[in-house]
Design a protein around this motif. Structure first.
Motif, PDB file in Angstrom:
ATOM      1  N   GLU A  23     -78.199 -54.494  49.295  1.00  0.00           N
ATOM      2  CA  GLU A  23     -77.182 -54.441  48.224  1.00  0.00           C
ATOM      3  C   GLU A  23     -76.915 -56.115  47.840  1.00  0.00           C
ATOM      4  N   SER A  47     -77.411 -48.600  43.918  1.00  0.00           N
ATOM      5  CA  SER A  47     -77.458 -48.922  42.918  1.00  0.00           C
ATOM      6  C   SER A  47     -78.902 -48.852  42.578  1.00  0.00           C
ATOM      7  N   SER A  48     -79.118 -48.879  41.252  1.00  0.00           N
ATOM      8  CA  SER A  48     -80.664 -48.708  40.669  1.00  0.00           C
ATOM      9  C   SER A  48     -81.297 -50.097  41.203  1.00  0.00           C
ATOM     10  N   LEU A  78     -71.001 -47.333  41.693  1.00  0.00           N
ATOM     11  CA  LEU A  78     -72.255 -47.768  41.179  1.00  0.00           C
ATOM     12  C   LEU A  78     -72.942 -48.222  42.533  1.00  0.00           C
ATOM     13  N   ASP A  79     -72.344 -48.788  43.392  1.00  0.00           N
ATOM     14  CA  ASP A  79     -73.110 -49.260  44.736  1.00  0.00           C
ATOM     15  C   ASP A  79     -73.383 -47.951  45.679  1.00  0.00           C
ATOM     16  N   GLY A  82     -75.171 -45.352  41.550  1.00  0.00           N
ATOM     17  CA  GLY A  82     -75.634 -45.985  40.360  1.00  0.00           C
ATOM     18  C   GLY A  82     -77.116 -45.626  40.431  1.00  0.00           C
ATOM     19  N   TRP A 113     -69.908 -46.106  33.300  1.00  0.00           N
ATOM     20  CA  TRP A 113     -70.375 -47.695  33.017  1.00  0.00           C
ATOM     21  C   TRP A 113     -69.301 -48.443  32.406  1.00  0.00           C
ATOM     22  N   PHE A 128     -75.934 -54.382  39.486  1.00  0.00           N
ATOM     23  CA  PHE A 128     -75.845 -53.084  39.786  1.00  0.00           C
ATOM     24  C   PHE A 128     -76.850 -52.383  38.875  1.00  0.00           C
ATOM     25  N   ILE A 131     -78.195 -47.322  34.825  1.00  0.00           N
ATOM     26  CA  ILE A 131     -77.716 -45.786  35.135  1.00  0.00           C
ATOM     27  C   ILE A 131     -78.142 -44.847  34.176  1.00  0.00           C
TER      28      ILE A 131
END
Length: 320
Positions: A23, A47-48, A78-79, A82, A113, A128, A131
């Motif tokens: 990350e 995330s993504s 999100l972490d 996501g 979001w 992040f 999503i």
């Protein structure tokens, strides 16, 4: 999507591997856990921005996304989740498993979001990525104490508020571990801090921090027969220490915020108080953090934001 090469997944025994999601490009920060069983299962996606790296790390284990039977997210921050929609796009045979309060956000992430945007502002996409939604027919909700058999083991889900209302922790009866997400705090390994000791500190991020709920979660999880907590941030810590420190510090921070609160209290002032508290607490346990706590800056700031939201909620006038 990240262009970094994945680190080698770490075997934790009992056919469980920890995958470093790198990350923000930082190792020893955020992990996913892969369980190789009759129905291969991934816990957390990050995330993504970690999606490509996660797929490549699974490939090191000889696993393709299409091999996955389940993708589980402990909560929708999100972490942790996501990248769930991105993974589900390529994990065509998988079902996404999540908390009852999390399902709607996985199917329609617009409110998720928007809430994250209030916390991270214009840095959100940089931190992040994006999503994407998960089709409702591919989402499985697990309620408190419901189970899921994936082969040689049964996973049991426990509602675990305090960090987030949409959070569950997962007990693996074969490995005797708890995939704790953020419910039992953040475990800071030496590989992240560079310090020569490791410790657990709770995450009090916006908007659901509640010390009473933390006590409820610790009380619930105390009776679950796990030996180690597998933290999403980052790695494993002994059960007793994870429970004790999460409760001790979570309640102490709630009391600190209570003592400092005024309507004009700023995040910066509260963050400074937290930073001093952490330094003094570490010193009181015989550790020397030195004068530079900058490695904790993001966490301390986010924690201060969560504590301030908690206080503002407590002091909000009751509507008549």
């Amino acid at each position: 999507m990240t262009s970094k090469l994945p680190l080698t997944p770490v075997s934790l025994g009992d056919n469980v591997w920890m995958i470093d999601l790198l990350e923000q490009g930082v190792p020893n920060r955020t992990a996913a856990y892969f369980i190789q069983d009759e129905q291969p299962t991934l816990i957390e996606t990050g995330s993504s921005l970690s999606h490509d790296l996660l797929v490549a790390a699974l490939a090191q284990l000889g696993v393709k996304p299409t091999d996955l039977a389940y993708v589980i997210v402990t909560h929708v921050h999100l972490d942790h989740a996501g990248g769930a929609g991105h993974m589900m796009q390529v994990a065509e045979n998988a079902t996404l498993v999540c908390h009852p309060r999390a399902g709607r956000h996985m199917m329609d992430p617009s409110k998720l979001w928007g809430g994250a945007l209030q916390v991270y502002g214009e840095q959100l996409a940089k931190l992040f990525g994006s999503i994407v939604p998960v089709p409702s027919e591919r989402v499985l909700i697990r309620n408190h104490e419901e189970t899921l058999s994936i082969g040689s083991r049964t996973l049991t889900f426990y509602d675990s508020p305090g960090h987030a209302k949409h959070h569950f922790a997962i007990f693996d009866d074969r490995a005797r571990v708890l995939y704790a997400g953020d419910a039992l705090g953040i475990f800071y390994p030496t590989g992240f801090t560079g310090w020569d000791y490791e410790w657990v500190m709770p995450s009090t991020s916006p908007t659901d921090f509640d010390p009473q709920a933390i006590r409820q979660t610790v009380t619930t999880l105390k009776d679950v027969p796990f030996d180690f907590a597998y933290h999403a941030h980052f790695g494993k810590s002994p059960k007793d220490n994870a429970l004790k420190e999460t409760l001790r510090i979570g309640e102490a921070w709630g009391q600190l915020a209570d003592a400092l609160y005024t309507p004009s209290l700023s995040v910066a002032t509260l963050a400074d108080a937290l930073r001093n508290w952490v330094r003094e607490d570490l010193q009181g346990h015989g550790f020397d953090p030195g004068s530079d706590l900058s490695v904790l800056d993001m966490d301390i700031t986010i924690n201060a934001m969560g504590l301030l939201v908690y206080e503002q909620r407590k002091h909000r006038p009751v509507s008549k």
